[in-house]
Design an enzyme around this catalytic site. Structure first.
Site, mmCIF file in Angstrom:
data_model
loop_
_atom_site.group_PDB
_atom_site.id
_atom_site.type_symbol
_atom_site.label_atom_id
_atom_site.label_comp_id
_atom_site.label_asym_id
_atom_site.label_seq_id
_atom_site.Cartn_x
_atom_site.Cartn_y
_atom_site.Cartn_z
ATOM 1 N N GLU A 416 0.762 -1.236 0.023
ATOM 2 C CA GLU A 416 0.100 -0.044 -0.160
ATOM 3 C C GLU A 416 0.948 1.263 -0.092
ATOM 4 O O GLU A 416 0.787 2.081 1.110
ATOM 5 C CB GLU A 416 -0.856 0.095 1.166
ATOM 6 C CG GLU A 416 -1.925 -1.204 0.934
ATOM 7 C CD GLU A 416 -3.002 -1.285 1.900
ATOM 8 O OE1 GLU A 416 -2.704 -1.118 3.175
ATOM 9 O OE2 GLU A 416 -4.168 -1.322 1.542
ATOM 10 N N GLU A 486 -3.933 -10.701 0.144
ATOM 11 C CA GLU A 486 -4.828 -10.468 1.354
ATOM 12 C C GLU A 486 -6.219 -11.070 1.167
ATOM 13 O O GLU A 486 -6.712 -10.482 0.217
ATOM 14 C CB GLU A 486 -4.746 -8.859 2.170
ATOM 15 C CG GLU A 486 -3.322 -8.677 2.545
ATOM 16 C CD GLU A 486 -3.419 -7.223 3.148
ATOM 17 O OE1 GLU A 486 -4.396 -6.884 3.531
ATOM 18 O OE2 GLU A 486 -2.403 -6.817 3.257
HETATM 19 C C1 GAL Z 1 -4.958 -3.987 4.131
HETATM 20 C C2 GAL Z 1 -3.392 -3.844 4.570
HETATM 21 C C3 GAL Z 1 -3.451 -4.447 5.834
HETATM 22 C C4 GAL Z 1 -4.452 -4.222 6.696
HETATM 23 C C5 GAL Z 1 -5.441 -4.765 6.205
HETATM 24 C C6 GAL Z 1 -6.798 -4.520 7.074
HETATM 25 O O1 GAL Z 1 -5.248 -3.205 3.125
HETATM 26 O O2 GAL Z 1 -2.689 -4.200 3.525
HETATM 27 O O3 GAL Z 1 -2.036 -3.966 6.227
HETATM 28 O O4 GAL Z 1 -4.468 -2.807 7.057
HETATM 29 O O5 GAL Z 1 -5.882 -3.902 5.020
HETATM 30 O O6 GAL Z 1 -6.587 -5.076 8.293
#
Ligand code: GAL
Length: 955
Positions: A416, A486
């Site tokens: 990010e 993620e």
């Molecule tokens: C993503 C980010 C993580 C964390 C997650 C939400 O966007 O890469 O670091 O913030 O969201 O828990």
């Protein structure tokens, strides 16, 4: 003339990575050269600004007797000096790069040490290594400044031999919480300044090893490994087991067993230069892109991964080896095969463990500039050439440190950080330095610089389109494999929908799996709350419990989410029809055959195992299936509800799990359940004292409320539709899709009123008619309770008829009531753990027992939890309840309203009443605290429903 001395602390706001450090090189845990750990208790002084104190403390002879002490590795804010701050992406200081606030907590650290007697400082050199300091440090040895550095989770080494004395050395380190580097370290986590990784003094004998690069590839066609160790200082490489003894730089090809995460075969070797011998652990494997897929040793891999931040509830990001090992063992025992080191290189020893136990690793650079999103990414350092040297420094420190790990298969530029030239420069540098691995960065949506198309939190529908290659995108992207770096946001109760993702991953080659967000809740152990989260330290800006979104609790107890994930990603699939007498076994490993596993069967009648044995399953190769015959049925069908359970267990102890550890399982019903038999006999009797009796039960004649069943007092039995909203119900504020948590409250589902319309005793039953509806709204639920008895038992049939315009699903639909003094619980149904409609893969049907307290899942922010699925019957507090049909069962020592109001576990005080929910339906969980909501098939729509329970007093 300006009073503020720019020279003294100018480095703090300088975009450069620092000065004085040696070039980065490979990290190795041991060698035959001497080393001295400088971990331990250090003298410590905290000051409020970067330049509040001069540098006289660094001089030998300075009297630090009045200073505090802190443990190194450690964070001073977790040792009683100042407090941690949690923000997700907002910078906790004004955004004016590279400037930082004047209020810049600065920790001066002092360590005094002598050299061991056999360490002659005059012989060769000595290097001082810092493995991690947040966020900027200036270092002096014996009063001489040796440099300063940024890059918190990266190693920095300094040549110090010329400054060392045999005894009475003074190492002084000034650490600033904020620096230009902070702009590059805006990861979603606690801001935790300090020297949080090891500090080590390394003797560098003349002719000792400097940097080296182990190239160990595997030719899957011929089965040979090729080894070449490039070393800055020439020497020889020996691998006795392979008969290898070659000069550095010289390739050698020998037959080997390959390294994979499933079969982590390592060969012990030695790199010997004139002055030093460094042990090597060599894993042969080849990573590449072929046919649009990530392949290792010629085969595509499916990542069943997790994002791992480093976390310990007392020591923050300062982890000892045993904690790191605990993470790896827990991952292996839960079928996880991959780790993304979100969002920085981990402690280097963690990667040794990944090599040893077998985990695929995406190693991520220490880089995130997420806060710039608030200004449409203007002035983002990754798109500003002045910062590029710092970015390249971070890339080099990551790659050089970790390049010799077979587990590392992908480098990630960071997280990010928007887009920009600096990222491109990093990718180019990494590709040039290490062509043997792939490059990842989620923010590169067009895959200009990267080798993998990666996204976070894409919903199921989109992932399926990507799988079908119908997602468009640039020409380059269309040719690349896809991963979800993620997904499955594990905040609070959940994540829901993992099984649905897995089915999609397994259906399309292009989808190479994903990494659940995230491994561990970053709760801080705290006297006030048990575990603290954002806001608990009085932070000006914070993101609350968004920092608690892990598959394990802060103490590393697995949450139901991890148990679910283990089941969803299990490497052996059992499919079958119990009545058919066979089960289809599929090996879902990418490489390993099934020879490491034993197989077992058991046969259940009424939830109890009546026979068990071992099952002969061939050692299927990866990807193969076989139809396996089950034994003769131990009991004839028709003798009640029966089912097979089959299990794959470890056949022998492994490094990560004992013999018998369950790796995978399946259940297959043979004969189904019959509804509880019940023939109504007696009718209600109205007595003069204002009560109605019906078999074992007594009701209030005016309200129709149930008072008791035999000797068991029952309070407040009524329809219930509310649950203490989960983090996933509430959803993330920035999501534009419908978030039901807030709508449910708007529509008053947490404050339903129960209007009594009629209490009607009749010949065969007592009927109580009500309408359940919230103030202010026209919609409601016509609810009829029909009570009957067979003389000894009591049956309740609830009929629910929605009226009005229901635009939201219901959180739950069932009845709730209070019981006195219930503790032990027994049930036949899903267990042993919690389950909801989209988190029920791991719920196994059987007979279970527990206590009310153990049935609670201790989410750090209390919320709906603890339901057991498919319950046929349950017993607690002297009452037995049979469901028709099966029900969701929950029991707790507080009300839903109290659970809903609590912010921390410590807000919940057990009362005398145990509140029981028997639910006909539950709304799914989803993953909307960051990702998509509940899939349509798991939503609990308001529609006509009827369900029954049979109660009996079992004393
Ligand atoms: C993503 C980010 C993580 C964390 C997650 C939400 O966007 O890469 O670091 O913030 O969201 O828990």
């Amino acid at each position: 003339m300006s009073f503020r001395s720019a020279t003294a602390v100018g480095y703090v706001e300088d975009v450069s990575p620092g000065s004085g450090a040696l070039p980065p090189r490979a990290w190795y845990p041991t060698s035959d050269a001497a080393s001295l750990s400088l971990n331990g208790s250090w003298r410590f002084r905290l000051s409020p600004t970067a330049d509040a104190e001069d540098d006289t403390f660094a001089a030998p002879g300075y009297d630090a007797g009045g200073w505090a002490e802190v443990s190194v590795p450690g964070h001073w804010v977790l040792q009683g000096h100042g407090a941690p701050i949690y923000t997700n992406h907002l910078y906790p200081f004004p955004v004016d790069p590279p400037r930082v606030p004047t209020e810049n907590p600065t920790g001066d650290h002092l360590r005094f040490f002598d050299l061991p007697a056999d360490w002659d400082p005059a012989d060769g050199g000595t290097v001082l290594r810092f493995d991690g300091v947040e966020s900027c440090a200036r270092v002096w040895l014996n009063g001489t400044g040796i440099g300063e550095f940024k890059g918190s989770r990266l190693p920095h080494e300094f040549a110090v031999g010329h400054l060392l004395r045999p005894a009475g050395n003074v190492l002084a380190v000034r650490v600033h919480q904020w620096s230009a580097g902070s702009y590059l370290e805006d990861q979603d986590q606690w801001w935790l300044p300090g020297i949080f990784r090891d500090v080590t003094l390394l003797h560098r004998p003349a002719g000792g090893v400097r940097d080296f690069f182990v190239h160990a590839s595997y030719d899957h066609v011929g089965g040979a490994g090729t080894l070449r160790v490039d070393s800055e200082v020439p020497g020889r490489v020996t691998v006795p087991e392979l008969g290898v003894d070659v000069a550095t730089g010289e390739p050698v090809t020998v037959p080997v067993e390959a390294w994979t995460a499933e079969t982590p075969r390592l060969y012990d070797g030695v790199l010997a230069t004139e002055g030093e011998r460094v042990p090597l652990r060599i894993g042969f494997r080849t990573v590449g892109l072929a046919d649009g897929l990530i392949k290792v040793n010629g085969r595509p891999v499916l990542f069943k991964g997790v994002n791992r931040h480093e976390w310990h509830p007392r020591t923050g990001r300062a982890l000892d080896l045993e904690t790191m090992r605990a993470d790896v063992l827990l991952m292996k025992r839960h079928n996880i095969n991959a780790v993304r080191t979100s969002h920085y290189p981990p402690h280097p020893a963690f990667l040794d463990l990944c090599d040893e136990y077998g985990l695929w690793v995406i190693d991520e650079c220490d880089l995130e500039t997420h806060g710039f999103t608030e200004q449409a990414w203007r002035d983002n350092p990754v798109d500003d050439d002045r910062w590029t040297p710092a970015l390249l420094d971070r890339a080099a420190r990551t790659v050089e440190r970790d390049k010799n790990h077979p587990s590392v298969v992908i480098w990630s530029l960071g997280n990010e950080a928007g887009t920009g030239r600096g990222l491109t420069a990093m990718a180019e540098w990494i590709h040039g330095r290490d062509a043997s691995r792939l490059v990842h960065y989620e923010g590169d949506i067009d895959c200009r610089d990267t080798d993998v198309y990666s996204r976070m939190y894409a919903d199921h529908g989109e992932v399926e389109r990507i799988g079908r290659k119908l997602d468009g995108g640039t020409r380059r992207r269309r040719q690349l494999p896809f991963i979800l770096c993620e997904y499955g946001h594990a905040m609070g109760n959940g994540p829901g929908g993992l099984a649905d993702y897995q089915r999609i991953f397994e259906s399309y080659d292009r989808l190479q799996g994903g990494f659940v967000w995230e491994w561990i809740d970053h709760g801080v152990e705290d006297e006030r709350y048990g575990y603290a989260y954002g806001g608990d330290f009085g932070e000006e800006l914070h993101d609350g419990n968004f920092v608690c979104d892990g598959l394990v609790f802060p103490d590393r107890e697995p949450s139901p989410g991890l148990v679910e994930y283990k089941k969803v990603i299990e490497p052996v699939r059992f499919e079958g029809d119990g009545a058919g007498g066979t089960v289809r076994v599929t090996n879902r490993y990418d490489f390993a055959d099934l020879s490491a596993l034993d197989f077992e069967w058991s046969y259940q009648v009424g939830g109890e195992s009546v026979a068990s044995g071992s099952l002969a399953v061939p050692a299927l190769a990866a990807g193969e299936s076989a139809e396996v015959k089950l034994p003769e049925r131990p009991v004839a069908a028709g003798s009640g509800e029966t089912r097979w359970t089959v299990r794959a267990v470890l056949a022998a102890d492994t490094g990560w799990g004992p013999r018998g550890h369950v790796v995978a399982w399946g259940q297959f019903p043979v004969s189904g359940r019959q509804s509880p038999s019940f023939v109504a006999s007696a009718g209600p009797v109205v007595s003069g004292d204002g009560s109605i009796s019906l078999g074992p039960a007594v009701f209030d004649a005016r309200s129709g409320a149930l008072r008791s069943i035999g000797s068991v007092a029952v309070t407040g039995l009524r329809l219930d539709v509310w649950r203490a909203t989960t983090d996933n119900d509430d959803g993330a504020a920035w999501r534009s899709d419908i978030r039901y948590g807030a709508l449910w409250r708007k529509f008053g589902l947490h404050r339903m009123r129960h209007r009594l319309d009629a209490v009607e005793p009749s010949a065969g039953a007592l009927t109580v008619r009500t309408r359940v509806a919230p103030a202010a709204w026209e919609f409601g639920l016509g609810t009829v309770y029909r009570w009957s008895t067979d003389g000894s038992r009591l049956r309740l049939t609830v009929s629910v008829t929605p009226d009005g315009d229901w635009t939201v699903p219901l959180p739950r639909l069932g009845v709730r009531f209070g019981l006195a003094a219930a503790d032990r619980v027994r049930w036949f149904g899903g267990g042993p753990g919690e389950a909801y409609p989209d988190t029920r893969a791991a719920s196994a049907v059987g007979r279970w027992q527990s206590t009310v307290d153990e049935m609670q899942t201790p989410y750090l922010r209390p919320q709906e939890n603890g339901a057991r699925a498919d319950v046929r019957w349950a017993e607690l507090g002297g009452l037995r309840v049979e469901g028709d049909p099966e029900f969701w069962f929950t029991a707790r020592r507080w009300t839903t309203e109290e659970l809903d109001a609590a912010a921390h576990r410590s807000d919940l005080t057990p009362g005398d009443t145990v509140w029981v929910n028997l639910d006909h339906g539950q709304h799914g969980i989803g993953s909307q605290s960051c990702g998509p909501g509940v899939l349509p098939q798991y939503r609990l729509h308001a529609k006509p429903a009827e369900f029954s329970f049979v109660f009996s007093d079992i004393g």
